[in-house]
Design a protein around this motif. Structure first.
Motif, PDB file in Angstrom:
ATOM      1  N   ALA A   1       0.823  -1.213   0.000  1.00  0.00           N
ATOM      2  CA  ALA A   1       0.000   0.000   0.000  1.00  0.00           C
ATOM      3  C   ALA A   1       0.852   1.256   0.000  1.00  0.00           C
ATOM      4  O   ALA A   1       1.783   1.388   0.798  1.00  0.00           O
ATOM      5  N   HIS A   2       0.510   2.146  -0.923  1.00  0.00           N
ATOM      6  CA  HIS A   2       0.993   3.518  -0.882  1.00  0.00           C
ATOM      7  C   HIS A   2       0.113   4.298   0.090  1.00  0.00           C
ATOM      8  O   HIS A   2      -1.122   4.191   0.032  1.00  0.00           O
ATOM      9  N   PHE A   3       0.711   5.097   0.966  1.00  0.00           N
ATOM     10  CA  PHE A   3      -0.036   6.044   1.782  1.00  0.00           C
ATOM     11  C   PHE A   3       0.030   7.387   1.068  1.00  0.00           C
ATOM     12  O   PHE A   3       1.132   7.899   0.792  1.00  0.00           O
ATOM     13  N   VAL A   4      -1.124   7.959   0.759  1.00  0.00           N
ATOM     14  CA  VAL A   4      -1.165   9.178  -0.048  1.00  0.00           C
ATOM     15  C   VAL A   4      -2.089  10.204   0.589  1.00  0.00           C
ATOM     16  O   VAL A   4      -3.047   9.857   1.283  1.00  0.00           O
ATOM     17  N   PRO A   5      -1.846  11.503   0.317  1.00  0.00           N
ATOM     18  CA  PRO A   5      -2.739  12.543   0.849  1.00  0.00           C
ATOM     19  C   PRO A   5      -4.014  12.717   0.042  1.00  0.00           C
ATOM     20  O   PRO A   5      -5.025  13.201   0.558  1.00  0.00           O
ATOM     21  N   SER A   6      -3.985  12.338  -1.255  1.00  0.00           N
ATOM     22  CA  SER A   6      -5.125  12.592  -2.136  1.00  0.00           C
ATOM     23  C   SER A   6      -5.392  11.388  -3.026  1.00  0.00           C
ATOM     24  O   SER A   6      -4.576  11.071  -3.902  1.00  0.00           O
ATOM     25  N   LEU A   7      -6.529  10.725  -2.827  1.00  0.00           N
ATOM     26  CA  LEU A   7      -6.886   9.604  -3.701  1.00  0.00           C
ATOM     27  C   LEU A   7      -7.161  10.055  -5.133  1.00  0.00           C
ATOM     28  O   LEU A   7      -6.745   9.366  -6.073  1.00  0.00           O
ATOM     29  N   PRO A   8      -7.836  11.184  -5.373  1.00  0.00           N
ATOM     30  CA  PRO A   8      -8.040  11.614  -6.769  1.00  0.00           C
ATOM     31  C   PRO A   8      -6.730  11.853  -7.517  1.00  0.00           C
ATOM     32  O   PRO A   8      -6.595  11.453  -8.686  1.00  0.00           O
ATOM     33  N   GLU A   9      -5.758  12.488  -6.865  1.00  0.00           N
ATOM     34  CA  GLU A   9      -4.475  12.738  -7.527  1.00  0.00           C
ATOM     35  C   GLU A   9      -3.718  11.438  -7.777  1.00  0.00           C
ATOM     36  O   GLU A   9      -3.100  11.255  -8.827  1.00  0.00           O
ATOM     37  N   ALA A  10      -3.763  10.536  -6.816  1.00  0.00           N
ATOM     38  CA  ALA A  10      -3.104   9.250  -6.993  1.00  0.00           C
ATOM     39  C   ALA A  10      -3.760   8.450  -8.118  1.00  0.00           C
ATOM     40  O   ALA A  10      -3.073   7.817  -8.928  1.00  0.00           O
ATOM     41  N   THR A  11      -5.084   8.482  -8.182  1.00  0.00           N
ATOM     42  CA  THR A  11      -5.806   7.777  -9.249  1.00  0.00           C
ATOM     43  C   THR A  11      -5.443   8.344 -10.613  1.00  0.00           C
ATOM     44  O   THR A  11      -5.223   7.587 -11.584  1.00  0.00           O
TER      45      THR A  11
ATOM     46  N   ALA B   1       1.320  10.042  10.117  1.00  0.00           N
ATOM     47  CA  ALA B   1       2.674  10.029  10.697  1.00  0.00           C
ATOM     48  C   ALA B   1       3.654   9.327   9.766  1.00  0.00           C
ATOM     49  O   ALA B   1       4.803   9.767   9.605  1.00  0.00           O
ATOM     50  N   ALA B   2       3.222   8.235   9.147  1.00  0.00           N
ATOM     51  CA  ALA B   2       4.091   7.525   8.208  1.00  0.00           C
ATOM     52  C   ALA B   2       4.407   8.399   6.997  1.00  0.00           C
ATOM     53  O   ALA B   2       5.562   8.459   6.546  1.00  0.00           O
ATOM     54  N   MET B   3       3.395   9.100   6.455  1.00  0.00           N
ATOM     55  CA  MET B   3       3.626   9.965   5.293  1.00  0.00           C
ATOM     56  C   MET B   3       4.564  11.112   5.626  1.00  0.00           C
ATOM     57  O   MET B   3       5.322  11.579   4.765  1.00  0.00           O
ATOM     58  N   ALA B   4       4.537  11.573   6.871  1.00  0.00           N
ATOM     59  CA  ALA B   4       5.437  12.660   7.265  1.00  0.00           C
ATOM     60  C   ALA B   4       6.891  12.204   7.248  1.00  0.00           C
ATOM     61  O   ALA B   4       7.802  13.017   7.071  1.00  0.00           O
ATOM     62  N   ARG B   5       7.102  10.916   7.425  1.00  0.00           N
ATOM     63  CA  ARG B   5       8.466  10.375   7.445  1.00  0.00           C
ATOM     64  C   ARG B   5       9.037  10.251   6.038  1.00  0.00           C
ATOM     65  O   ARG B   5      10.173  10.639   5.794  1.00  0.00           O
ATOM     66  N   TYR B   6       8.280   9.692   5.118  1.00  0.00           N
ATOM     67  CA  TYR B   6       8.675   9.663   3.715  1.00  0.00           C
ATOM     68  C   TYR B   6       7.453   9.352   2.867  1.00  0.00           C
ATOM     69  O   TYR B   6       6.455   8.806   3.346  1.00  0.00           O
ATOM     70  N   SER B   7       7.552   9.678   1.582  1.00  0.00           N
ATOM     71  CA  SER B   7       6.440   9.491   0.655  1.00  0.00           C
ATOM     72  C   SER B   7       6.535   8.125  -0.016  1.00  0.00           C
ATOM     73  O   SER B   7       7.607   7.734  -0.480  1.00  0.00           O
ATOM     74  N   GLY B   8       5.402   7.393  -0.054  1.00  0.00           N
ATOM     75  CA  GLY B   8       5.435   6.137  -0.803  1.00  0.00           C
ATOM     76  C   GLY B   8       4.803   4.962  -0.104  1.00  0.00           C
ATOM     77  O   GLY B   8       3.748   5.071   0.518  1.00  0.00           O
ATOM     78  N   VAL B   9       5.480   3.820  -0.179  1.00  0.00           N
ATOM     79  CA  VAL B   9       4.951   2.556   0.314  1.00  0.00           C
ATOM     80  C   VAL B   9       5.253   2.403   1.805  1.00  0.00           C
ATOM     81  O   VAL B   9       6.404   2.514   2.232  1.00  0.00           O
ATOM     82  N   HIS B  10       4.202   2.127   2.574  1.00  0.00           N
ATOM     83  CA  HIS B  10       4.358   1.950   4.019  1.00  0.00           C
ATOM     84  C   HIS B  10       3.694   0.676   4.522  1.00  0.00           C
ATOM     85  O   HIS B  10       3.647   0.459   5.733  1.00  0.00           O
ATOM     86  N   LEU B  11       3.182  -0.150   3.640  1.00  0.00           N
ATOM     87  CA  LEU B  11       2.475  -1.358   4.064  1.00  0.00           C
ATOM     88  C   LEU B  11       2.837  -2.514   3.153  1.00  0.00           C
ATOM     89  O   LEU B  11       2.844  -2.375   1.924  1.00  0.00           O
ATOM     90  N   GLY B  12       3.117  -3.655   3.760  1.00  0.00           N
ATOM     91  CA  GLY B  12       3.314  -4.893   3.028  1.00  0.00           C
ATOM     92  C   GLY B  12       2.488  -5.976   3.685  1.00  0.00           C
ATOM     93  O   GLY B  12       2.496  -6.102   4.921  1.00  0.00           O
ATOM     94  N   CYS B  13       1.763  -6.742   2.892  1.00  0.00           N
ATOM     95  CA  CYS B  13       0.808  -7.681   3.462  1.00  0.00           C
ATOM     96  C   CYS B  13       1.012  -9.097   2.929  1.00  0.00           C
ATOM     97  O   CYS B  13       1.045  -9.314   1.716  1.00  0.00           O
ATOM     98  N   PHE B  14       1.112 -10.042   3.861  1.00  0.00           N
ATOM     99  CA  PHE B  14       1.148 -11.458   3.527  1.00  0.00           C
ATOM    100  C   PHE B  14      -0.285 -11.983   3.453  1.00  0.00           C
ATOM    101  O   PHE B  14      -1.080 -11.743   4.367  1.00  0.00           O
ATOM    102  N   GLY B  15      -0.607 -12.691   2.401  1.00  0.00           N
ATOM    103  CA  GLY B  15      -1.897 -13.349   2.302  1.00  0.00           C
ATOM    104  C   GLY B  15      -1.842 -14.698   2.989  1.00  0.00           C
ATOM    105  O   GLY B  15      -0.937 -15.499   2.739  1.00  0.00           O
ATOM    106  N   THR B  16      -2.812 -14.967   3.856  1.00  0.00           N
ATOM    107  CA  THR B  16      -2.841 -16.206   4.621  1.00  0.00           C
ATOM    108  C   THR B  16      -4.223 -16.841   4.538  1.00  0.00           C
ATOM    109  O   THR B  16      -5.221 -16.131   4.427  1.00  0.00           O
ATOM    110  N   PRO B  17      -4.306 -18.157   4.641  1.00  0.00           N
ATOM    111  CA  PRO B  17      -5.613 -18.806   4.711  1.00  0.00           C
ATOM    112  C   PRO B  17      -6.153 -18.891   6.130  1.00  0.00           C
ATOM    113  O   PRO B  17      -7.269 -19.362   6.339  1.00  0.00           O
TER     114      PRO B  17
END
Length: 304
Positions: A32-42, A96-112
């Motif tokens: 996941a990217h953490f972004v300030p604006s979904l319209p701009e990111a889209t 808080a994460a976006m204030a540290r740096y711009s971009g990807v702040h989430l990684g997710c493992f898929g589990t059953p």
């Protein structure tokens, strides 16, 4: 054999069902990217040739989560674009994460088995938060999933979590996984470490994966998808830029062909570098942040 629709394509039900891994295994579910604006990111994603889902608002069992998203769905995995919307603890963490740096702040493992992961993390000292049952509405259909997160200081590189999809057929729909740029798979997540061996060992313990050396990096392979751990100087040399440790430097996508995405990056004036045949690195637009590596299966050289 995978089920085919009347046009000879893999059916939506098959694509949806393969997002949930087999018992005892994991996949790279999404980043996941953490972004300030979904319209701009889209807008930026559309310009890069991605098909983007409509906006959805998150809810937990306790009420609004304070975040909204759009997604880029692939035949294997997806990208989430996440923005804070209310003043909840979850939204405060995103800001808080976006204030540290711009971009990807989430990684997710898929589990059953999210509950099983919760018990395992408790037993191994990762002090997971209570199991979160998230829900959202997507084009009139309920989407439900269970999420396991560790204590923040036990995985400081970002929001590193496990997700169990209960309704994958609600979000993996044929009109959203076809992309003009040919992207088909989330292939790898890049982790920035202050000490590669120590951090990779912790990630391996967290996910119950086997670490293997890969040049200056350490490689963790899942049933589908990969994690690559390295120090900032190595990522900067490879990608052109990287956030400070602890962090997430970007990710790799597998494409059927790189031609369209290369052309779009060039038209947008994005910093673009060819690493080898059919493998490129691009700095993503400011509305998204982070760095994207993309290539064909052969170009990436990854087996899963």
């Amino acid at each position: 054999m995978a089920a085919l629709d009347h046009g000879g394509n893999i059916s939506a039900m098959t694509i949806a069902s393969q997002q949930v891994p087999a018992p005892g295994s994991l996949v790279l579910d999404h980043i996941a990217h953490f972004v300030p604006s979904l319209p701009e990111a889209t807008k930026a994603l559309n310009a890069l040739g991605f098909t983007v889902t409509p906006q959805s608002d998150h809810r937990t069992q306790d009420g609004p989560a304070g975040s909204s998203n759009v997604c880029v769905m692939f035949e294997h995995g997806y990208l989430e674009i996440l923005a804070p919307t209310f003043d909840t603890p979850n939204a405060q963490q995103i800001r808080a994460a976006m204030a540290r740096y711009s971009g990807v702040h989430l990684g997710c493992f898929g589990t059953p088995d999210a509950e099983g992961e919760q018990r395992r993390l408790e037993a191994h000292g990762f002090r997971p938060l209570p199991l979160t049952r998230l829900a959202r509405e997507f084009e009139g259909r309920p989407v439900r999933f269970s999420v396991v997160r560790p204590a923040k200081d036990s995985m400081p590189e970002g929001r590193v979590q496990f997700c169990q999809h209960h309704t994958p057929e609600a979000i993996w729909r044929a009109q959203y996984w076809g992309h003009a740029n040919g992207a088909v798979k989330l292939a790898c997540l890049f982790v920035v470490a202050d000490d590669t061996v120590d951090v990779a060992a912790r990630w391996a313990h967290y996910a119950a994966l086997l670490p293997r050396p890969a040049g200056g990096y350490v490689h963790l392979q899942m049933a589908r998808g990969n994690i690559l751990v390295g120090e900032r100087e190595h990522w900067t040399a490879l990608l052109g830029d990287a956030p400070p440790a602890p962090g997430l430097a970007g990710y790799a996508l597998e494409c059927r062909s790189t031609e369209n995405l290369v052309s779009r990056c060039e038209m947008l004036g994005l910093p673009l570098r060819k690493l080898r045949e059919d493998l490129y690195v691009a700095r993503l637009p400011e509305a998204l942040g982070s760095t994207l590596m993309f290539g064909t299966r052969q170009g990436l050289g990854l087996s899963s």
